[in-house]
Design an enzyme around this catalytic site. Structure first.
Site, mmCIF file in Angstrom:
data_model
loop_
_atom_site.group_PDB
_atom_site.id
_atom_site.type_symbol
_atom_site.label_atom_id
_atom_site.label_comp_id
_atom_site.label_asym_id
_atom_site.label_seq_id
_atom_site.Cartn_x
_atom_site.Cartn_y
_atom_site.Cartn_z
ATOM 1 N N LYS A 147 9.384 -8.905 -8.507
ATOM 2 C CA LYS A 147 8.019 -8.540 -8.123
ATOM 3 C C LYS A 147 7.397 -7.621 -9.157
ATOM 4 C CE LYS A 147 4.357 -7.990 -5.628
ATOM 5 N NZ LYS A 147 3.939 -8.107 -4.248
ATOM 6 N N HIS A 199 1.517 -8.909 -7.931
ATOM 7 C CA HIS A 199 0.394 -8.260 -7.241
ATOM 8 C C HIS A 199 -0.748 -8.243 -8.252
ATOM 9 C CE1 HIS A 199 -1.448 -5.399 -4.269
ATOM 10 N NE2 HIS A 199 -2.253 -5.289 -5.324
ATOM 11 N N HIS A 259 6.167 -13.780 1.595
ATOM 12 C CA HIS A 259 5.785 -12.410 1.172
ATOM 13 C C HIS A 259 5.800 -11.523 2.411
ATOM 14 C CE1 HIS A 259 3.154 -9.590 -1.385
ATOM 15 N NE2 HIS A 259 3.460 -8.934 -0.270
ATOM 16 N N HIS A 278 -0.774 -13.089 -2.320
ATOM 17 C CA HIS A 278 -1.932 -12.740 -1.468
ATOM 18 C C HIS A 278 -3.269 -12.848 -2.201
ATOM 19 C CE1 HIS A 278 -1.148 -8.950 -3.474
ATOM 20 N NE2 HIS A 278 -0.197 -8.584 -2.660
ATOM 21 N N ASP A 324 2.303 -11.173 3.909
ATOM 22 C CA ASP A 324 2.102 -9.785 3.502
ATOM 23 C C ASP A 324 2.029 -8.886 4.734
ATOM 24 O OD1 ASP A 324 1.919 -7.639 1.800
ATOM 25 O OD2 ASP A 324 -0.207 -7.926 1.328
ATOM 26 N N HIS A 342 6.897 -7.489 4.116
ATOM 27 C CA HIS A 342 7.397 -6.102 4.035
ATOM 28 C C HIS A 342 8.176 -5.791 5.306
ATOM 29 C CE1 HIS A 342 4.865 -5.047 0.541
ATOM 30 N NE2 HIS A 342 4.062 -5.957 1.058
HETATM 31 O O1 DOR Z 1 -1.930 -4.043 2.081
HETATM 32 C C1 DOR Z 1 -0.899 -3.949 1.445
HETATM 33 N N1 DOR Z 1 0.175 -3.305 1.939
HETATM 34 N N2 DOR Z 1 -0.847 -4.463 0.219
HETATM 35 C C2 DOR Z 1 0.190 -4.275 -0.589
HETATM 36 O O2 DOR Z 1 0.155 -4.750 -1.693
HETATM 37 C C3 DOR Z 1 1.322 -3.432 -0.162
HETATM 38 C C4 DOR Z 1 1.434 -3.391 1.279
HETATM 39 C C5 DOR Z 1 2.362 -2.290 1.766
HETATM 40 O O3 DOR Z 1 3.457 -2.169 1.234
HETATM 41 O O4 DOR Z 1 1.984 -1.578 2.683
HETATM 42 ZN ZN ZN Z 2 2.712 -7.052 -0.005
#
Ligand code: DOR
Ligand code: ZN
Length: 346
Positions: free
Chosen positions: A100, A137, A14, A175, A248, A16
């Site tokens: 997702k 999520h 997971h 998460h 995450d 970003h």
């Molecule tokens: O803390 C987070 N940041 N939780 C999420 O679900 C998304 C993520 C983000 O994209 O910044």
């Molecule tokens: Zn995330």
């Protein structure tokens, strides 16, 4: 006492990576230690079709520095308009590894997410048929539900009904932050897995709020009470194959974190493996680190484990940069609040 530990190269289930300048800045931080990662699709606009995912994968590979190997495992962002045939084609071609589900409004860039879960039932049924996992999520967005209860309520009101209505659907609770999430996974079968982040193994809600607001500890789902953190530690270090690492790691530039309305996300890519080695050592479970970071995820996703390895070596406190430089602004690296002694080498 163990001073050196060689494990299969880990994967991040997971992650970003964003786009543009932030992608360029953060991608090497993950690729340095991780072989693969499930790439979150919550860009603006989101990655909703196979065409979007192919273009995003190309941008990620173009941003990868020469000499670094890394395989982005792409996902599609589920919307009420998602076409089951587009999902099936993207899966069949090997382009995507998961879909997702964001409840609309649950978190960063989730406005295009799902409000009426009946509208995505046809997509979920197709995914069950073709064996494509759904990453969830797991928070309700109801304004009456306390933010600290949103995960537990989601399990009862949304997740369990979806799973009952869609036999065979393979689901990853992303998460997880509560004992409720751990217990729900444990009570179910192998079609249900869960990722656990590095930061949720380390911080509870006091870290965010006591002695002043700490914006770099604010993420979603928000960290909960200590009893929940302990339940996550027990799950992660237990060796149970249904629990695996999904950092995450969610970069936001500092002006967007240190803000009157700060963005959610902890950026842990840089020091995650050092943090995890420290955590597993604290719990007398270094022998389970490889299962959590390198074996259980591939098993759930039915992918081979990595052939390459990394070696963690214990020594003096490891120096890692407090911030990553980025053309758009600095990005603060997660501070675990204790020194890290495990360095990572390939
Ligand atoms: O803390 C987070 N940041 N939780 C999420 O679900 C998304 C993520 C983000 O994209 O910044
Ligand atoms: Zn995330």
């Amino acid at each position: 006492m163990t001073h050196s530990l060689t494990i299969r190269r880990p994967d991040d289930w997971h992650l970003h990576l964003r786009d543009g300048a932030v992608l360029n800045a953060v991608l090497p931080e993950t690729a340095r230690h991780f072989a693969r990662a499930i790439i979150m699709p919550n860009l603006v606009p989101p990655v909703v079709t196979g065409v979007d995912a192919a273009a995003y994968r190309d941008r990620i590979l173009a941003a990868l520095p020469d000499g670094m190997g890394f395989e982005p495992l792409m996902t599609l962002y589920l919307t009420e308009d998602t076409d089951p045939e587009d999902v099936a084609a993207a899966h069949a071609s090997g382009l995507i590894t998961a879909v997702k589900l964001y409840p609309a409004g649950a978190t960063t860039n989730s406005a295009s997410g799902v409000s009426d879960f009946r509208k995505v039932q046809n997509v979920l049924e197709k995914m069950a048929e073709i064996g494509l996992p759904l990453c969830v999520h797991g928070e309700v967005t109801d304004s009456e539900i306390d933010i600290f209860d949103r995960e537990a309520v989601f399990i009862d009101r949304v997740l369990d009904p979806i799973r009952r209505a869609t036999p065979g659907l393979r689901v990853v609770m992303e998460h997880i932050t509560t004992k409720n999430g751990v217990d729900y996974v444990r009570a179910n079968d192998t079609d249900l897995g869960a990722t656990i982040t590095t930061h949720h193994l380390i911080i509870n809600r006091n870290h965010i709020l006591v002695g002043g607001i700490k914006p770099h500890y604010y993420c979603l789902p928000v960290a909960k009470r200590e009893e929940h953190r302990i339940a996550l530690r027990e799950a992660a270090t237990s060796g149970d194959a249904r629990f695996f690492l999904g950092t995450d790691s969610a970069p936001h530039i500092d002006p967007l974190k240190e803000n009157a309305c700060g963005c959610a996300g902890c950026f842990t890519a840089t020091n995650t493996m050092s943090c995890l080695a420290e955590v597993f050592e604290q719990d007398g479970a270094l022998d389970q680190l490889e299962a959590f970071a390198s074996l259980n995820g591939p098993a759930f996703y039915r992918l081979p484990v990595n052939d390459a390895t990394i070696t963690l070596t214990k020594g003096d406190a490891v120096d890692y940069p407090p911030k990553i430089e980025c053309d758009a602004g600095d990005i603060t690296v997660f501070d675990p609040g204790f020194p890290l002694h495990w360095s990572v080498s390939a």
